[in-house]
Structures are given as structure tokens and as C-alpha cells.
Design a protein around this motif. Structure first.
Motif, short mmCIF file in Angstrom:
data_model
loop_
_atom_site.label_atom_id
_atom_site.label_comp_id
_atom_site.label_asym_id
_atom_site.label_seq_id
_atom_site.Cartn_x
_atom_site.Cartn_y
_atom_site.Cartn_z
N GLU A 80 19.11 28.87 -67.05
CA GLU A 80 18.88 29.35 -65.69
C GLU A 80 19.73 28.58 -64.68
O GLU A 80 19.77 27.35 -64.70
CB GLU A 80 17.40 29.24 -65.33
CG GLU A 80 16.53 30.16 -66.16
CD GLU A 80 15.06 29.95 -65.92
OE1 GLU A 80 14.38 30.91 -65.54
OE2 GLU A 80 14.59 28.82 -66.14
N GLY A 81 20.39 29.31 -63.78
CA GLY A 81 21.35 28.66 -62.90
C GLY A 81 20.95 28.56 -61.44
O GLY A 81 21.60 27.82 -60.67
N GLU A 82 19.88 29.25 -61.00
CA GLU A 82 19.61 29.35 -59.57
C GLU A 82 19.31 27.98 -58.94
O GLU A 82 19.98 27.57 -57.97
CB GLU A 82 18.43 30.30 -59.31
CG GLU A 82 18.74 31.75 -59.63
CD GLU A 82 18.43 32.14 -61.06
OE1 GLU A 82 18.50 33.34 -61.39
OE2 GLU A 82 18.10 31.24 -61.86
N LEU A 83 18.32 27.27 -59.46
CA LEU A 83 17.97 25.98 -58.86
C LEU A 83 19.03 24.92 -59.16
O LEU A 83 19.27 24.03 -58.34
CB LEU A 83 16.60 25.51 -59.37
CG LEU A 83 15.39 26.29 -58.84
CD1 LEU A 83 14.09 25.68 -59.36
CD2 LEU A 83 15.38 26.30 -57.31
N ALA A 84 19.68 25.03 -60.32
CA ALA A 84 20.78 24.10 -60.62
C ALA A 84 21.87 24.24 -59.56
O ALA A 84 22.40 23.24 -59.06
CB ALA A 84 21.33 24.39 -62.01
N TRP A 85 22.21 25.49 -59.20
CA TRP A 85 23.23 25.72 -58.18
C TRP A 85 22.80 25.19 -56.82
O TRP A 85 23.61 24.62 -56.07
CB TRP A 85 23.58 27.20 -58.10
CG TRP A 85 24.74 27.57 -58.94
CD1 TRP A 85 24.73 28.30 -60.09
CD2 TRP A 85 26.10 27.21 -58.71
NE1 TRP A 85 26.00 28.42 -60.60
CE2 TRP A 85 26.87 27.76 -59.76
CE3 TRP A 85 26.75 26.48 -57.72
CZ2 TRP A 85 28.25 27.61 -59.86
CZ3 TRP A 85 28.13 26.32 -57.81
CH2 TRP A 85 28.86 26.87 -58.86
N ALA A 86 21.53 25.38 -56.47
CA ALA A 86 21.04 24.84 -55.20
C ALA A 86 21.20 23.32 -55.16
O ALA A 86 21.60 22.75 -54.13
CB ALA A 86 19.57 25.23 -55.00
N ASN A 87 20.92 22.66 -56.28
CA ASN A 87 21.07 21.21 -56.35
C ASN A 87 22.53 20.79 -56.33
O ASN A 87 22.88 19.75 -55.74
CB ASN A 87 20.40 20.68 -57.63
CG ASN A 87 18.89 20.83 -57.59
OD1 ASN A 87 18.27 20.81 -56.52
ND2 ASN A 87 18.28 21.00 -58.76
N ILE A 88 23.39 21.57 -56.96
CA ILE A 88 24.83 21.27 -56.95
C ILE A 88 25.38 21.32 -55.53
O ILE A 88 26.13 20.43 -55.09
CB ILE A 88 25.59 22.28 -57.86
CG1 ILE A 88 25.30 21.99 -59.33
CG2 ILE A 88 27.10 22.23 -57.59
CD1 ILE A 88 25.71 23.11 -60.27
N VAL A 89 24.99 22.35 -54.79
CA VAL A 89 25.50 22.50 -53.42
C VAL A 89 24.94 21.39 -52.52
O VAL A 89 25.66 20.87 -51.66
CB VAL A 89 25.15 23.89 -52.87
CG1 VAL A 89 25.53 24.02 -51.40
CG2 VAL A 89 25.88 24.97 -53.70
N LYS A 90 23.67 21.02 -52.72
CA LYS A 90 23.11 19.91 -51.94
C LYS A 90 23.87 18.62 -52.22
O LYS A 90 24.18 17.83 -51.31
CB LYS A 90 21.63 19.72 -52.26
CG LYS A 90 20.94 18.64 -51.40
CD LYS A 90 19.47 18.52 -51.74
CE LYS A 90 18.79 17.53 -50.80
NZ LYS A 90 19.43 16.20 -50.79
N LEU A 91 24.20 18.38 -53.50
CA LEU A 91 24.98 17.20 -53.87
C LEU A 91 26.34 17.23 -53.18
O LEU A 91 26.83 16.20 -52.69
CB LEU A 91 25.14 17.13 -55.39
CG LEU A 91 26.05 16.02 -55.92
CD1 LEU A 91 25.48 14.64 -55.58
CD2 LEU A 91 26.24 16.16 -57.44
#
Length: 532
Positions: free
Chosen positions: A128-139
Motif C-alpha cells: 500500500e502506497g498512500e500513507l507511505a507517500w504522505a510520509n515521503i512528502v512530509k519528509l
């Protein structure tokens, strides 16, 4: 760093037809989740290669370059996505490149090899990529420099990449999303409006996960065993929204179908409520008239009830893949009720609904005899259509692992996926691309000659049984109480005889079978690189 401009690409071939003609809802969900947690981020979605090429040309002419560009990775767009991604990385070296999707190896060493072969990718998101992507962008936003971003990327769940020492890095591991409501609806946000154009098939997902452990499927891994559901109110609002958008189009340009991307729709009590919602929409708008979905493998009564509620819009699927208990055990499918699936065909007849079943050729432990027996059992059970697939070794499945290949003595070949090829212009250069699948043509229990015999049997079923071309004969057989499979077997044996040197009384049929066998052999390549 400032909030990034992100391009998310779920590409498809378009030159023969739109090869994968679904609305890109998956990247839409990633986009809405990123915006939810990082509101200032800018995101563009791409489905068609030509539109991506146009956007790149605008960048060359002075438009803002994306900070991050990511490509979905499925069996039907792997080469297309990565050839274009490689060209973008070559020309825009400072753009961060990423990818995600199920078409990713199962074994750790194979994952490392995958990333080494695709060095233009800066990182990969598993599962699953949705929350991973949200965390990537926050980083990204919290990092002072791009170097700082890459140094801390290992802190993000589901992310895997190669470090400077060419070693695989995945410190956090894989995590699943516990509440699907954390993903704002890409439909209700308007993120997918441009794709509800009447050309693309609307797709929704009401739940994620699968309780079955089939080793040939990417959802057969333990991580997917817990099924998590989307809120019913959200589903209803999405269905109403899609219906409204489609009904605003001229009648001749509308899609009349819907894809539900669940693994076992109709198996759960919540699915009945969804069918009632769909039925209400059907009464108001006549949409959808057809629902493309994989129905549940167990709980036959509920699946039948679901089909009845939506006025037969669902073709009932009794997907057995094999009827041999030993093979079922080998592919970890023994918790699926064969008797319920076979009974589904008879019950669907009473409802007046169409039904179909599926089999996979060359599963581990399957023989020519057990495979043909399974086809005959499905025909005689009353299914309207029998779909006979090749065993494709999908990256990310246990079946494709080195252990399975060795244990069952798989001999594989490579062939081009139908409609999965085309030519596209990027950076004043024509990119030629084709998608290739790896299929099993021989195992410890099935020789290559037996594989070809099974292919001829499939040809026979497709010519004389599927689509009811000879409907009158099928009715006559039923009236005479003769099993349809007995008739199919007679035709198969006659087909085989026409190939022998001592019987040439039916030249036309012999030519058809000979050309089919020749093409079945000629489409297969020993080497993926040679085929490329």
C-alpha cells in the motif's frame, strides 16, 4: 524544502486500443492522501503517454519541472513506464524518480537485482502506497536539502532502495493501512474528473485484502490476509458521483459498466448493502448495466443474492483454477470449497444469470489428464464459459520464487502480452516498448508435448463450447442426456487424428490446428532479452 510538484503516472498503451482502460483510481488515492497531510503539495496525474510527453515538452519550453515523478508498475505497463522513466532521469537528472505496484519480486535478492537493473529509480514503494507517500512528502518538506531527504528516507515504511554501497535498504519494513477512510476519495475530491470521459472504465474498491493464500496471486501473501473495508457511506457517495458524471455525457459516449476491484465481492454481508445501493442507482440512471468483478470464492448463497439484487449485472465467477486436491494443496488454495463453486453454475441457471469458471494450465502437480478432467467437469456442471489461462509467474508471488521454480521443475518461456506494445515520442526520440510475460510450459508432472495437447483442448472448447456458437447442438445433447464434455472429447480426438500422417480427409481443420500449434510455439521465446 518547499512543497514538491509531484507527477504520478499510471500509463497504458493506446495505439491498438486503450490496453488498460480503467480510471487511474489508485494514483488518485495517493494524490488525495498526499494533499490531506501536505496541503500545499501540487500533483498531476497521467494515464496516457502522449499527455505525459506534452507535459515534458512544456517543461523543456520553460514550465516548472516536477520535483518527484513516480510510475505504477503492473505486468501490463512495466516496460512502458520504465523506458519513459529512464529517459526522464537521463534528461532531468535532478528529478527524483520512484515507483510502486505489485509487479515487484518476492525474494529479497531478486528485489535487489530488480533495483540494480533499474538504477534510474531512486526508491520503490511496496504494497500500500498512500500513507507511505504522505510520509515521503512530509519528509521532503521537513528536509533542509535533497541529500538530507535521501539520508532519512530509510525511516519511511514500505520504502525500499539501494544505498551507495549497492545494498538493499528497508529499515522500517512493510505496514498496512488500518483504516481505509484515511484515504480521501479521489472521486469525491474531483481528482479523477478528467478521466470520467466515457472512454475509461470507472473502478471502485470497497475492501482490501484476501483471506485466501493462493501462491500464484500477489494477494496470497500473509500480509493481505486481514480484509479491511471502506465506509459504506463513502462507497455510496462515490457511486452516485460516478453515475452523475457519466450521465452528463452524450449517451453514445458513456461507459455502461463498472469495475469493482475487490478480490471476493459478494462473499461478505456488507456487499449485499452495496448491491442494494447499486440497484437504486440502476433504477434511476440505468447504470451500471454490467459489473466487472471477481465474485467470492466461498459463501455461494450470498454471492447469488448479490447478483440477483443488481439484476444480473454481475457475471457469476466460479474460479477454481484446478479441481485436483493435491494441486490445490500445492498452490495453497485448499480452503476454497469446490462443491460450492460447482453448484454455483446450476444456481446461476435458475437465476437466468451468466456464469463462468477459470482454470490455469501447468499448475504444480497438475497433469494433462487432471487438467482436461477439470475442464470437462466445469462444462458439465453448467458454466456458460470456461476460461483457460496460462500460468504466468508474476513478480511478488510465492509461485515465482526461486524455491517454487526449483521444487516443481518449472520450465518457462516468454511472450508478448496482447495489445501491450507501442511507440511514443519523448525528448525527440521514439521509444518502442512491449510488455512481456513469463509463462510455465513444462513442470515435473507435465511435459511440453502434453502442454501443447492441453492448448489444443482449450482451442476446441473455445471454438465449439464457449459463447454458445453451437447452442442448438448443446440443447440437443442435453435433451439426449449426453454430457457436453463427451462431445468435446470426440471433437478433440478427431482434431488429433487430423494431424496424423495417415488421415488427411479434413484439410481445412488440419490447417487450423497446425497453424494454432505453430503459433503457440512461435510466440514463445527462451530468453526475455532476445524477445526484447
Amino acid at each position: 524544502m518547499k512543497p514538491p510538484l509531484i507527477w504520478l503516472c499510471d500509463l497504458t498503451y493506446t495505439q491498438q486500443t486503450i490496453s488498460n482502460d480503467t480510471v487511474p483510481a489508485a494514483i488518485g488515492g495517493i494524490a488525495t492522501t498526499i494533499i490531506k497531510y501536505n496541503p500545499k503539495s501540487k500533483i498531476k496525474l497521467f494515464k496516457f503517454p502522449t499527455k505525459l510527453s506534452d507535459a515534458i515538452n512544456k517543461v523543456i519550453s520553460g514550465d516548472r519541472k516536477p520535483d518527484i515523478i513516480s510510475f505504477s508498475n503492473y505486468s501490463w505497463n512495466y516496460n512502458l513506464s520504465y523506458k519513459i522513466c529512464s529517459e526522464i532521469k537521463s534528461n532531468f537528472k535532478d528529478v527524483v524518480t520512484a515507483s510502486g505496484g505489485p509487479n515487484f519480486p518476492f525474494d529479497i535478492e531478486e528485489q535487489k537485482k530488480f533495483l540494480q537493473e533499474n538504477k534510474f529509480l531512486d526508491f520503490y514503494i511496496q504494497k500500500e502506497g498512500e500513507l507511505a507517500w504522505a510520509n515521503i512528502v512530509k519528509l521532503w518538506i521537513d528536509s533542509s536539502t535533497k541529500l538530507d531527504f535521501f539520508l532519512n528516507l530509510k525511516s519511511i515504511n514500505n520504502v525500499v532502495f539501494l544505498n551507495q554501497s549497492n545494498e538493499l535498504v528497508q529499515d522500517i519494513g512493510i505496514q498496512r493501512i488500518k483504516d481505509l477512510e484515511e484515504i480521501p476519495s479521489p472521486y469525491l475530491s474531483g481528482a479523477l474528473d478528467e478521466f470520467l470521459d466515457g472512454k475509461l472504465l470507472p473502478v471502485i474498491q470497497t475492501n482490501r485484502g484476501c483471506p485466501f493464500t493462493c501462491s500464484f496471486c500477489t494477494e496470497g501473501q500473509k500480509i493481505w490476509s486481514l480484509v479491511r473495508r471502506k465506509d459504506s457511506q463513502t462507497i455510496q457517495e462515490e457511486l452516485n458521483y460516478i453515475s452523475s458524471k457519466l450521465n452528463n455525457l452524450p449517451s453514445e459516449k458513456r461507459r455502461h459498466d463498472l469495475l469493482i476491484a475487490d478480490s471476493n465481492f459478494g462473499m461478505y454481508k456488507e456487499d449485499i448493502e452495496i448491491c442494494k445501493q447499486i440497484s437504486n442507482i440502476q433504477k434511476l440512471t440505468n447504470w451500471p448495466s454490467y459489473i466487472n468483478v471477481a465474485t467470492g470464492k466461498n459463501n455461494k448463497e450470498r454471492v447469488l443474492e448479490a447478483s440477483k439484487i443488481v439484476n444480473g449485472a454481475i457475471n457469476l465467477a466460479g474460479s477454481v483454477q484446478t479441481l485436483n486436491e493435491k494441486v490445490q494443496k500445492n498452490i495453497k488454495r485448499s480452503n476454497i470449497s469446490k462443491s460450492q463453486i460447482l453448484d454455483l453454475a446450476q444456481q446461476s441457471k435458475l437465476l437466468g444469470a451468466d456464469s463462468y469458471s477459470e482454470l490455469i494450465l501447468a499448475l504444480p502437480g497438475e497433469t494433462k489428464e487432471t487438467h482436461i478432467d477439470a475442464i470437462n467437469n466445469l462444462i458439465d456442471a453448467g458454466f456458460n464459459y470456461v476460461v483457460m489461462y496460462q500460468l504466468m509467474l508474476l513478480p511478488g508471488t510465492e509461485m515465482s520464487s526461486l524455491k517454487s521454480r526449483k521444487e516443481y521443475e518449472f520450465k518457462t518461456k516468454y511472450r508478448v502480452i496482447p495489445r501491450g506494445f507501442g511507440y511514443y515520442d519523448f525528448f525527440n526520440k521514439t521509444i518502442a516498448s512491449a510488455e512481456i510475460e513469463e509463462i510455465v510450459v513444462q513442470t515435473s508432472s507435465l511435459s511440453f508435448d502434453e502442454y501443447l495437447d492441453c492448448r489444443i483442448y482449450a482451442l476446441c472448447v473455445n471454438m465449439f463450447f464457449n459463447n454458445a456458437v453451437f447452442e442448438e447442438i448443446l440443447y440437443l445433447l442435453n435433451f439426449l442426456k449426453v454430457d457436453t464434455s463427451e462431445w468435446i472429447n470426440e471433437i478433440f480426438n478427431y482434431m488429433k487424428k487430423t494431424l496424423s500422417h495417415d488421415q488427411n480427409n479434413n484439410f481445412e481443420l488440419k490447417d487450423i490446428i497446425s497453424s494454432f500449434i505453430d503459433e503457440s510455439k512461435e510466440e514463445l521465446w527462451d530468453s526475455k532479452n532476445d524477445l526484447l
